[in-house]
Scaffold this active site. Structure first.
Site, PDB file in Angstrom:
ATOM      1  N   HIS A 198      43.342   6.206  27.704  1.00  0.00           N
ATOM      2  CA  HIS A 198      43.009   6.028  28.841  1.00  0.00           C
ATOM      3  C   HIS A 198      44.156   5.320  29.682  1.00  0.00           C
ATOM      4  O   HIS A 198      45.394   5.036  28.824  1.00  0.00           O
ATOM      5  CB  HIS A 198      41.912   4.986  28.833  1.00  0.00           C
ATOM      6  CG  HIS A 198      42.049   3.957  27.943  1.00  0.00           C
ATOM      7  ND1 HIS A 198      43.154   3.060  27.701  1.00  0.00           N
ATOM      8  CD2 HIS A 198      41.179   3.642  26.754  1.00  0.00           C
ATOM      9  CE1 HIS A 198      42.594   2.201  26.855  1.00  0.00           C
ATOM     10  NE2 HIS A 198      41.839   2.473  26.058  1.00  0.00           N
TER      11      HIS A 198
HETATM   12  P1  TYD Z   1      38.191   1.078  23.738  1.00  0.00           P
HETATM   13  O1  TYD Z   1      38.807   0.660  25.119  1.00  0.00           O
HETATM   14  O2  TYD Z   1      37.477   2.583  23.398  1.00  0.00           O
HETATM   15  O3  TYD Z   1      39.158   0.756  22.635  1.00  0.00           O
HETATM   16  P2  TYD Z   1      40.450   1.469  22.147  1.00  0.00           P
HETATM   17  O4  TYD Z   1      41.341   1.231  23.630  1.00  0.00           O
HETATM   18  O5  TYD Z   1      41.224   0.790  21.301  1.00  0.00           O
HETATM   19  O6  TYD Z   1      40.496   3.040  21.983  1.00  0.00           O
HETATM   20  O7  TYD Z   1      36.879   0.098  23.499  1.00  0.00           O
HETATM   21  C1  TYD Z   1      36.041   0.227  22.475  1.00  0.00           C
HETATM   22  C2  TYD Z   1      34.680  -0.629  22.795  1.00  0.00           C
HETATM   23  O8  TYD Z   1      35.022  -1.955  23.128  1.00  0.00           O
HETATM   24  C3  TYD Z   1      34.069   0.063  24.352  1.00  0.00           C
HETATM   25  O9  TYD Z   1      32.860   0.358  24.296  1.00  0.00           O
HETATM   26  C4  TYD Z   1      34.347  -0.930  25.105  1.00  0.00           C
HETATM   27  C5  TYD Z   1      34.661  -2.102  24.486  1.00  0.00           C
HETATM   28  N1  TYD Z   1      35.485  -3.377  24.759  1.00  0.00           N
HETATM   29  C6  TYD Z   1      35.107  -4.508  25.233  1.00  0.00           C
HETATM   30  O10 TYD Z   1      33.844  -4.748  25.363  1.00  0.00           O
HETATM   31  N2  TYD Z   1      36.124  -5.390  25.723  1.00  0.00           N
HETATM   32  C7  TYD Z   1      37.495  -5.178  25.647  1.00  0.00           C
HETATM   33  O11 TYD Z   1      38.256  -6.255  25.855  1.00  0.00           O
HETATM   34  C8  TYD Z   1      37.843  -3.936  25.053  1.00  0.00           C
HETATM   35  C9  TYD Z   1      39.209  -3.544  25.017  1.00  0.00           C
HETATM   36  C10 TYD Z   1      36.820  -3.012  24.632  1.00  0.00           C
END
Ligand code: TYD
Length: 138
Positions: free
Chosen positions: A53
């Site tokens: 992302h």
């Molecule tokens: P995600 O952004 O997909 O993780 P990564 O970047 O490591 O692949 O986040 C996973 C889940 O956690 C998603 O449902 C959003 C939630 N989340 C939060 O609630 N707060 C945060 O600060 C982060 C980074 C994720």
């Protein structure tokens, strides 16, 4: 195609003595922004790719405080850099508006992420085509 991107490797001082190592990271000194949020990622299989992302507003610093992982950063014009996070006193600074992948996690990987903003799911772009359309530059 070269330049732009602007993600960079940071190296933090190690304040070690015979008792072991200590690394300090301070807002606006070692980290190029004020830290508003910290989270950490662990228990990801070696084959897992996380991230995938871009963030419209948030800057990040990623530090493998334990174990190793790789971070691939690219901009919307395809300028790519890969960082090997293999020591606890180095980090990657990722400015806003860049696409990132985290992968190749070791079993003991604990990837600490420092962020410049509180969490807001609406500032994430999770579709690569949409990202390129929004951020492609001449
Ligand atoms: P995600 O952004 O997909 O993780 P990564 O970047 O490591 O692949 O986040 C996973 C889940 O956690 C998603 O449902 C959003 C939630 N989340 C939060 O609630 N707060 C945060 O600060 C982060 C980074 C994720």
């Amino acid at each position: 195609m070269k330049e732009k991107n602007l993600a960079k490797l940071l190296e933090f001082p190690q304040l070690g003595d015979q008792r072991g190592h200590l690394v300090v990271v301070e807002s606006k000194l070692d980290i190029p922004f004020e830290i508003k949020r910290a989270f950490y990622i662990y228990g990801s299989e070696k084959t897992v790719v996380r991230g995938q992302h871009a963030n419209r507003r948030t800057e990040f610093v990623l530090i493998n405080v334990s174990g190793t992982s790789k971070i691939k950063v690219q901009d919307a014009n395809g300028n790519e850099s890969i960082f090997n996070l293999d020591r606890p006193h180095i980090g990657v600074y990722i400015p806003k508006g860049l696409w990132k992948d985290m992968y190749d996690f070791s079993e003991d990987s604990v990837l600490l992420v420092l962020a410049s903003e509180h969490y807001d799911g609406s500032e994430y772009i999770r579709d690569f085509k949409e990202y390129v359309e929004e951020y492609h530059y001449e």
